[in-house]
Design a protein around this motif. Sequence first.
Motif, mmCIF file in Angstrom:
data_model
loop_
_atom_site.group_PDB
_atom_site.id
_atom_site.type_symbol
_atom_site.label_atom_id
_atom_site.label_comp_id
_atom_site.label_asym_id
_atom_site.label_seq_id
_atom_site.Cartn_x
_atom_site.Cartn_y
_atom_site.Cartn_z
ATOM 1 N N ARG A 136 114.505 53.654 83.896
ATOM 2 C CA ARG A 136 114.925 53.226 82.550
ATOM 3 C C ARG A 136 113.631 52.946 81.781
ATOM 4 N N VAL A 137 113.142 53.938 81.059
ATOM 5 C CA VAL A 137 111.785 53.897 80.527
ATOM 6 C C VAL A 137 111.769 53.300 79.114
ATOM 7 N N VAL A 138 110.948 52.288 78.931
ATOM 8 C CA VAL A 138 110.782 51.702 77.597
ATOM 9 C C VAL A 138 110.084 52.729 76.702
ATOM 10 N N ASP A 139 110.691 53.017 75.550
ATOM 11 C CA ASP A 139 110.190 54.066 74.665
ATOM 12 C C ASP A 139 109.114 53.497 73.736
ATOM 13 N N ALA A 140 107.986 53.167 74.318
ATOM 14 C CA ALA A 140 106.882 52.591 73.538
ATOM 15 C C ALA A 140 105.590 52.820 74.305
ATOM 16 N N GLU A 141 104.477 52.715 73.579
ATOM 17 C CA GLU A 141 103.182 52.909 74.226
ATOM 18 C C GLU A 141 102.200 51.875 73.697
ATOM 19 N N LEU A 142 101.124 51.694 74.440
ATOM 20 C CA LEU A 142 100.068 50.783 74.005
ATOM 21 C C LEU A 142 98.728 51.443 74.297
ATOM 22 N N PRO A 143 98.184 52.182 73.348
ATOM 23 C CA PRO A 143 96.891 52.832 73.594
ATOM 24 C C PRO A 143 95.734 51.887 73.286
ATOM 25 N N VAL A 144 95.075 51.432 74.347
ATOM 26 C CA VAL A 144 93.913 50.549 74.198
ATOM 27 C C VAL A 144 92.653 51.395 74.348
ATOM 28 N N GLY A 145 92.052 51.761 73.215
ATOM 29 C CA GLY A 145 90.829 52.558 73.230
ATOM 30 C C GLY A 145 89.601 51.667 73.311
ATOM 31 N N ALA A 146 88.445 52.310 73.510
ATOM 32 C CA ALA A 146 87.172 51.572 73.619
ATOM 33 C C ALA A 146 87.345 50.349 74.509
ATOM 34 N N ALA A 147 87.858 50.590 75.699
ATOM 35 C CA ALA A 147 88.343 49.499 76.548
ATOM 36 C C ALA A 147 87.248 48.515 76.944
ATOM 37 N N GLU A 148 85.998 48.981 76.985
ATOM 38 C CA GLU A 148 84.931 48.064 77.403
ATOM 39 C C GLU A 148 84.704 46.958 76.375
ATOM 40 N N GLN A 149 85.252 47.164 75.145
ATOM 41 C CA GLN A 149 85.120 46.138 74.107
ATOM 42 C C GLN A 149 86.464 45.536 73.719
ATOM 43 N N ALA A 150 87.525 45.894 74.434
ATOM 44 C CA ALA A 150 88.871 45.568 73.961
ATOM 45 C C ALA A 150 89.343 44.167 74.347
ATOM 46 N N PHE A 151 88.631 43.549 75.276
ATOM 47 C CA PHE A 151 89.141 42.274 75.786
ATOM 48 C C PHE A 151 88.287 41.103 75.325
ATOM 49 N N SER A 152 88.974 39.995 75.155
ATOM 50 C CA SER A 152 88.309 38.734 74.875
ATOM 51 C C SER A 152 88.834 37.737 75.897
ATOM 52 N N GLY A 153 88.051 37.521 76.942
ATOM 53 C CA GLY A 153 88.550 36.676 78.030
ATOM 54 C C GLY A 153 89.707 37.361 78.729
ATOM 55 N N ILE A 154 90.838 36.679 78.820
ATOM 56 C CA ILE A 154 91.975 37.246 79.542
ATOM 57 C C ILE A 154 92.971 37.914 78.611
ATOM 58 N N ARG A 155 92.627 38.092 77.355
ATOM 59 C CA ARG A 155 93.573 38.711 76.416
ATOM 60 C C ARG A 155 92.910 39.853 75.657
ATOM 61 N N LEU A 156 93.772 40.651 75.004
ATOM 62 C CA LEU A 156 93.262 41.710 74.144
ATOM 63 C C LEU A 156 92.690 41.088 72.885
ATOM 64 N N ALA A 157 91.512 41.552 72.482
ATOM 65 C CA ALA A 157 90.865 40.949 71.322
ATOM 66 C C ALA A 157 91.577 41.305 70.020
#
Lengths: 184, 183
Positions: A136-157
């Motif tokens: 039962r596939v959720v019809d959504a996506e989350l493209p996190v590009g430039a991943a080496e800069q995408a995080f701030s601590g334990i969350r997405l920046a």
Amino acid sequence: MRVLGISGSLRRESHNTRLLRAAAELLPPPVGFELFEGLKGVPPYDEDDDGDLAPVGARRLREAIAAADAVLIATPEYNHSIPGQLKNALDWASRPFLENVLRNKPVAVIGASTGNYGAIWAQAEVRKVLSAIGARVVDAELPVGAAEQAFSGIRLADEVLHAGLAQILDELVAAVAERQPLAA
Amino acid sequence: MTTVQAETTIPTGVWRSDPVHSHAGFSVRHMVVATFRGSFADFDVTLANRDGAPSLYGAVRTESVQVADENLKGHLLSPEFFDSERFPEITFTSTGIRADGGQLVVDGELTIKGTTKPVEVRGHINGPAAHPAGGERLGIDLETQVDRTDFGLNWNAPMPRGGVAVENEVTLTIHLELAKEED
């Protein structure tokens, strides 16, 4: 309710594993989260090895999925597609086909890459494979590009990505609640 | 054999489908050139005609879909097609029954996968006829076309040389032998 996280990347400093940890922080209590640690131990799929005595790595994967109410997959993108180790794991999980542990299981797919596209094609292909398996596939996506800069601590920046991740998790949790039959 | 000429010629009483001698099926263009057919083993239909106001109701259990390959059946039951876990039934409820020339026309609401759409179903009604074992039987054959994507059955796959694996237009066909219930 328990969500199983599967990262399609094996390396220790994986951005996708980090993305799953960020997702775990956003899951509303009392929803629990477990990270599947055994992807590297799933051998190449071989029907000759399958059955009641399937390799322990494959059995652990199937048991972990069966025990979870929902699955969250974070995938990198290799050559515009699904990493082989993740696709191989999905192939193990999909057998036996009619009673496979992913059948009707709510699953969402997210992904991170160091490029600009955030593993968007790999996510689409993972959703396609999951649908073929009967999830039962959720019809959504989350493209996190430039991943080496995408995080701030334990969350997405990025606030938009952070909110997008929360939205996908809401849909995943809702899909678990919606599994009971509705009126025709 | 008699064919209905007007709504009022539909025989009175309550008639229920005989599961052995009735058939509910579908057909769809497959692989660009072929016609694929499937059916449902478990369904029931009731035609009720009391006080000159006939109505037709049918329910089909999606889990009972019949195709020749069990893996294909598994795909049809999955969320990509009927999603039988959440939507165990397909239903049809008539909103009007009329005659159009020699045809029986049933307007109604068809619900598949939680989506309800109005449809016009056409066919014929034959009988009633006396059954050798007692009671009366009625024959009804009906058909309609629907776009499966209107009901959220969206799966498809492009073919390497053009076209798609399964067309969207699906023909739904039902052949009913109905037994009259005792008054």
